[in-house]
Scaffold this motif. Structure first.
Motif, PDB file in Angstrom:
ATOM      1  N   ARG A  46      49.662  44.430  39.353  1.00 37.34           N
ATOM      2  CA  ARG A  46      51.058  44.486  39.812  1.00 37.34           C
ATOM      3  C   ARG A  46      51.221  43.850  41.186  1.00 37.34           C
ATOM      4  NH1 ARG A  46      53.781  49.028  36.635  1.00 37.34           N
ATOM      5  NH2 ARG A  46      52.142  49.536  35.165  1.00 37.34           N
ATOM      6  N   ALA A  47      50.191  43.870  42.009  1.00 42.00           N
ATOM      7  CA  ALA A  47      50.276  43.306  43.360  1.00 42.00           C
ATOM      8  C   ALA A  47      50.510  41.800  43.320  1.00 42.00           C
ATOM      9  CB  ALA A  47      49.013  43.628  44.146  1.00 42.00           C
ATOM     10  N   SER A  48      49.850  41.111  42.409  1.00 49.50           N
ATOM     11  CA  SER A  48      49.974  39.646  42.331  1.00 49.50           C
ATOM     12  C   SER A  48      50.807  39.186  41.141  1.00 49.50           C
ATOM     13  CB  SER A  48      48.594  39.012  42.243  1.00 49.50           C
ATOM     14  OG  SER A  48      47.970  39.345  41.010  1.00 49.50           O
ATOM     15  N   ASN A  49      51.219  40.126  40.296  1.00 52.55           N
ATOM     16  CA  ASN A  49      51.962  39.789  39.069  1.00 52.55           C
ATOM     17  C   ASN A  49      51.151  38.917  38.117  1.00 52.55           C
ATOM     18  OD1 ASN A  49      54.303  41.122  38.650  1.00 52.55           O
ATOM     19  ND2 ASN A  49      55.645  39.531  39.450  1.00 52.55           N
ATOM     20  N   ASN A  50      49.847  39.086  38.131  1.00 50.37           N
ATOM     21  CA  ASN A  50      48.974  38.345  37.225  1.00 50.37           C
ATOM     22  C   ASN A  50      48.398  39.287  36.181  1.00 50.37           C
ATOM     23  OD1 ASN A  50      49.008  35.649  38.279  1.00 50.37           O
ATOM     24  ND2 ASN A  50      47.777  36.375  40.003  1.00 50.37           N
ATOM     25  N   ASP A  51      48.127  38.743  35.015  1.00 55.07           N
ATOM     26  CA  ASP A  51      47.448  39.476  33.958  1.00 55.07           C
ATOM     27  C   ASP A  51      46.030  38.944  33.838  1.00 55.07           C
ATOM     28  OD1 ASP A  51      49.735  40.931  33.339  1.00 55.07           O
ATOM     29  OD2 ASP A  51      50.401  39.463  31.855  1.00 55.07           O
ATOM     30  N   TYR A  52      45.104  39.857  33.631  1.00 53.73           N
ATOM     31  CA  TYR A  52      43.702  39.503  33.437  1.00 53.73           C
ATOM     32  C   TYR A  52      43.270  40.065  32.099  1.00 53.73           C
ATOM     33  CZ  TYR A  52      43.720  38.265  38.327  1.00 53.73           C
ATOM     34  OH  TYR A  52      44.008  37.671  39.525  1.00 53.73           O
ATOM     35  N   TYR A  53      42.327  39.380  31.476  1.00 56.66           N
ATOM     36  CA  TYR A  53      41.797  39.852  30.198  1.00 56.66           C
ATOM     37  C   TYR A  53      40.298  40.047  30.319  1.00 56.66           C
ATOM     38  CZ  TYR A  53      46.193  39.225  27.830  1.00 56.66           C
ATOM     39  OH  TYR A  53      47.502  39.356  27.437  1.00 56.66           O
ATOM     40  N   PRO A  93      39.122  34.069  41.733  1.00 52.97           N
ATOM     41  CA  PRO A  93      38.630  35.411  42.035  1.00 52.97           C
ATOM     42  C   PRO A  93      39.466  36.492  41.352  1.00 52.97           C
ATOM     43  CG  PRO A  93      39.592  34.375  43.991  1.00 52.97           C
ATOM     44  CD  PRO A  93      39.629  33.367  42.887  1.00 52.97           C
ATOM     45  N   VAL A  94      38.821  37.580  41.003  1.00 52.53           N
ATOM     46  CA  VAL A  94      39.486  38.713  40.352  1.00 52.53           C
ATOM     47  C   VAL A  94      39.628  39.816  41.394  1.00 52.53           C
ATOM     48  CG1 VAL A  94      39.321  40.400  38.487  1.00 52.53           C
ATOM     49  CG2 VAL A  94      38.476  38.066  38.137  1.00 52.53           C
ATOM     50  N   PRO A  95      40.825  40.374  41.555  1.00 57.19           N
ATOM     51  CA  PRO A  95      41.021  41.447  42.541  1.00 57.19           C
ATOM     52  C   PRO A  95      40.101  42.641  42.273  1.00 57.19           C
ATOM     53  CG  PRO A  95      43.132  40.689  41.682  1.00 57.19           C
ATOM     54  CD  PRO A  95      42.069  40.044  40.848  1.00 57.19           C
ATOM     55  N   GLN A  96      39.640  43.272  43.338  1.00 61.66           N
ATOM     56  CA  GLN A  96      38.701  44.382  43.213  1.00 61.66           C
ATOM     57  C   GLN A  96      39.231  45.532  42.362  1.00 61.66           C
ATOM     58  OE1 GLN A  96      35.466  44.042  44.332  1.00 61.66           O
ATOM     59  NE2 GLN A  96      35.220  45.799  42.978  1.00 61.66           N
ATOM     60  N   PRO A  97      40.518  45.935  42.489  1.00 62.10           N
ATOM     61  CA  PRO A  97      40.997  47.023  41.614  1.00 62.10           C
ATOM     62  C   PRO A  97      40.904  46.678  40.123  1.00 62.10           C
ATOM     63  CG  PRO A  97      42.524  46.684  43.429  1.00 62.10           C
ATOM     64  CD  PRO A  97      41.523  45.565  43.476  1.00 62.10           C
ATOM     65  N   ILE A  98      41.116  45.411  39.777  1.00 61.75           N
ATOM     66  CA  ILE A  98      40.991  44.973  38.377  1.00 61.75           C
ATOM     67  C   ILE A  98      39.528  45.041  37.951  1.00 61.75           C
ATOM     68  CG2 ILE A  98      41.266  43.013  36.806  1.00 61.75           C
ATOM     69  CD1 ILE A  98      43.921  44.360  37.551  1.00 61.75           C
ATOM     70  N   LEU A  99      38.620  44.591  38.819  1.00 57.00           N
ATOM     71  CA  LEU A  99      37.184  44.663  38.505  1.00 57.00           C
ATOM     72  C   LEU A  99      36.731  46.110  38.353  1.00 57.00           C
ATOM     73  CD1 LEU A  99      35.516  41.916  40.730  1.00 57.00           C
ATOM     74  CD2 LEU A  99      35.651  42.002  38.233  1.00 57.00           C
TER      75      LEU A  99
END
Length: 114
Positions: A46-53, A93-99
């Protein structure tokens, strides 16, 4: 980004059990063909409005994929940022909360499959 040391690489499971365990954690078997299947988990930043899979790649080592008793082996685990209109980009890079969330789900899957 390939996620190393998840403890999942090389793990084997029958298709029915892997499908059930992955589904409990929010994974969906999106792509599959005769001998390979891919399980995806969508993670929203939500911070960057990006989706990761978070993606788990498997290969049938016994039987055919359309049979629930086929045995699949996990080959690799990786994570990427979704790009428009479709696709994943693995270099950013992948944000730490997502990792952190990804690693938590992977450990939960490992427990379900053990």
């Amino acid at each position: 980004m390939i996620l190393e040391n998840t403890g999942l690489n090389g793990l084997k499971s029958d298709l029915a059990h892997l499908d059930e365990s992955a589904e409990k954690l929010g994974f969906v078997r999106w792509q599959w063909e005769y001998t390979r299947a891919t399980y995806d988990l969508k993670l929203e930043d939500r911070a960057s409005n990006n989706d990761y899979y978070l993606r788990i790649s498997t290969r049938a080592v016994e039987g055919k994929l359309e049979r629930p008793d086929a045995v699949l082996q996990i080959e690799s685990v990786y994570i990427g940022r979704a790009t428009f209109p479709h696709g994943l980009e693995y270099e950013s890079p992948v944000p730490q909360p997502i990792l952190n969330t990804a690693n938590q789900r992977l450990q939960e899957l490992k427990q379900l499959l053990s």
